[in-house]
Write a protein that holds these residues in place. Sequence first.
Motif, short mmCIF file in Angstrom:
data_model
loop_
_atom_site.label_atom_id
_atom_site.label_comp_id
_atom_site.label_asym_id
_atom_site.label_seq_id
_atom_site.Cartn_x
_atom_site.Cartn_y
_atom_site.Cartn_z
N GLY A 271 0.79 -1.23 0.00
CA GLY A 271 0.00 0.00 0.00
C GLY A 271 0.82 1.27 0.00
O GLY A 271 0.26 2.36 0.20
N LEU A 272 2.13 1.18 -0.24
CA LEU A 272 2.98 2.37 -0.21
C LEU A 272 2.94 3.10 -1.54
O LEU A 272 2.38 2.63 -2.53
CB LEU A 272 4.43 1.96 0.11
CG LEU A 272 4.64 1.29 1.48
CD1 LEU A 272 6.10 0.90 1.65
CD2 LEU A 272 4.19 2.22 2.60
N ARG A 273 3.57 4.29 -1.58
CA ARG A 273 3.60 5.11 -2.78
C ARG A 273 4.42 4.44 -3.87
O ARG A 273 5.32 3.65 -3.61
CB ARG A 273 4.20 6.48 -2.47
CG ARG A 273 3.36 7.36 -1.57
CD ARG A 273 4.07 8.69 -1.37
NE ARG A 273 3.28 9.62 -0.59
CZ ARG A 273 3.30 9.72 0.73
NH1 ARG A 273 4.11 8.93 1.42
NH2 ARG A 273 2.55 10.59 1.36
N VAL A 274 4.12 4.81 -5.10
CA VAL A 274 4.88 4.36 -6.26
C VAL A 274 5.62 5.55 -6.83
O VAL A 274 5.03 6.61 -7.04
CB VAL A 274 3.96 3.75 -7.34
CG1 VAL A 274 4.76 3.35 -8.56
CG2 VAL A 274 3.21 2.55 -6.77
N LEU A 275 6.91 5.40 -7.07
CA LEU A 275 7.72 6.49 -7.60
C LEU A 275 7.55 6.62 -9.10
O LEU A 275 7.34 5.64 -9.82
CB LEU A 275 9.19 6.26 -7.28
CG LEU A 275 9.60 6.27 -5.80
CD1 LEU A 275 11.09 6.03 -5.69
CD2 LEU A 275 9.21 7.57 -5.14
N VAL A 276 7.64 7.85 -9.60
CA VAL A 276 7.74 8.11 -11.02
C VAL A 276 9.08 8.79 -11.27
O VAL A 276 9.82 9.11 -10.33
CB VAL A 276 6.59 9.01 -11.52
CG1 VAL A 276 5.27 8.28 -11.42
CG2 VAL A 276 6.53 10.32 -10.76
N SER A 277 9.39 9.04 -12.52
CA SER A 277 10.72 9.53 -12.86
C SER A 277 11.06 10.83 -12.16
O SER A 277 12.17 11.04 -11.69
CB SER A 277 10.81 9.72 -14.38
OG SER A 277 10.46 8.53 -15.04
N GLU A 278 10.09 11.74 -12.08
CA GLU A 278 10.35 13.04 -11.49
C GLU A 278 10.74 12.93 -10.03
O GLU A 278 11.52 13.72 -9.52
CB GLU A 278 9.12 13.94 -11.63
CG GLU A 278 8.82 14.38 -13.05
CD GLU A 278 8.20 13.27 -13.88
OE1 GLU A 278 7.87 12.21 -13.29
OE2 GLU A 278 8.07 13.43 -15.10
N ASP A 279 10.19 11.92 -9.32
CA ASP A 279 10.51 11.75 -7.91
C ASP A 279 11.99 11.46 -7.72
O ASP A 279 12.66 12.06 -6.90
CB ASP A 279 9.69 10.59 -7.32
CG ASP A 279 8.21 10.88 -7.34
OD1 ASP A 279 7.85 12.06 -7.24
OD2 ASP A 279 7.43 9.93 -7.45
N ALA A 280 12.51 10.53 -8.53
CA ALA A 280 13.91 10.16 -8.38
C ALA A 280 14.83 11.31 -8.73
O ALA A 280 15.84 11.55 -8.07
CB ALA A 280 14.22 8.95 -9.26
#
Length: 389
Positions: A271-280
Motif C-alpha cells: 500500500g505504499l507510494r509508487v515512484l515516477v521519474s520526477e521523484d527520483a
Amino acid sequence: MTPIIAIPATVLLVYRAYSKKSLTPGGLLAAALTAIAHAIHPWNLPFVLLVVFFLAGTRATHVKENVKAGLTLRASGSSGGEGPRNHVQVLANSLMASILTLLHAYQLRSRQNALVASAGDDAAGSFCFAWGGDLLVVGIIANYACVAADTLSSELGILAKGQPRLITSLTFRKVPRGTNGGVTLTGLAAGLLGSIVIVTTSMLFLPFCTDETAGALGGGAPWSGEQQRALVLGLTTWGFLGSVLDSVLGGLFQRSVKDVRSGKIVEGEGGLRVLVSEDAKTRHPERRSDPGARFRAAVFDGEGEAAVEDTYSPSAEVDVNPFRYDSRTRRRRPSFGDERPTRVAESGRDLLDNNDVNFLMAVTMSVGAMAVAAWYWQVPLSSAFPVSV
C-alpha cells in the motif's frame, strides 16, 4: 469475551492467515494483538466483527485472483494483485476499532465496579445496549461497516465489465482499472454488500436491552422494532458512504501511477507510494549528470525495468540500458525515446498512500457515526467516555 472461546478463536484466526499466506509475519503479529484487544471486551460483538471482516476480506481478495493479477502491475514490474498484507495495512483497518473496543470495555467494567461498590459483591447487572446510549458501540460497528465496504468495493469492483470513472473528476472521466478514486456500479454494489454483512452480524450479536432487562442494574431503555430498523438503515448507509469517502480521498490525495507501455496502474507493495521519474530526479539531482549512479540507484531502489529504462541518456559514455539497439551509438535504447518516462501520474496528488487513506477514512467515519448518533439521540458526545455510572 470468555477466554475459553477467545484463545482458541485467536489461534485459529492467526493460523488461517498464516496457512493462506494472507498476512506477512508483521501482519500476523498485528492481527494477533488486534484479536486480543477485541477479545478483552465483555461482549462477543467486537471479536465477531473482526473475524467476519477478516474472512469476508480475504475471501473477496481470492475471487478471480488470477484475473485481477493481470489488471495491474506491481512496482517491481511483475503482475499486480494483492499480496500478503503487512502490519501497517492491518492496523489501518482495525486500529480505530481496537481503540474504541478497549475504551468501551473499560467503560463497562467501570460501571460494574461502581455497581459493586454501591450494591455489594452480589450485584448482577445486565450491561445491555440501550436505546439512546453507548456511542462507542456505534463507532465500532461503523468502523467495520466502512472498512468492509471499502475492501469488497476494491476487490470486486476491479472485476467490473465497464471501465471505472474517476469520482473526483467533474466529467467522471474513464480511468484504468485500479486507479485510486475510480468507481464502478459493481464496486459500489459490492461496497453496499460489505456494509450489509457487517451490520447484519451486529444485529445478531448485539445484546439489546429488552423489557426484561429494563429494571435490572445497569440496564437501559429497551429497543423497539422500529428503533432497531432505524439503526440498521443508518449504519448500513454509513458503511456504504465510507467506501465512497475512501474513493474521494484516494482520488484527491493519493497519486495513481500508470505504466505508459501497458496502460496499467502500478501498485506499491504494502500500500505504499509508487515512484515516477520526477521523484527520483528531484530527490537525487546528481543522477542527471551521472548515468552510472542513476543506473545503480534504479537497480537498488527496486524500481524494476521501467526505472532502468528511464536512466538512459544518449550522451552517456557507458552502456546503461541494454533494452533496444541503436545503430548510431551501438547501444540499446529505451522504447519511448530519450529521457521519456515509462511511468506517469494518472490522477491524484502525492500526499497520502493507501494505508493513510484507509486509516483517515476509518477514523473520520467512526467519529462521525458517534457524532450523528449523539445528535439523533440528543445525548452529549462526551457521554461516550464516562468512567462511572
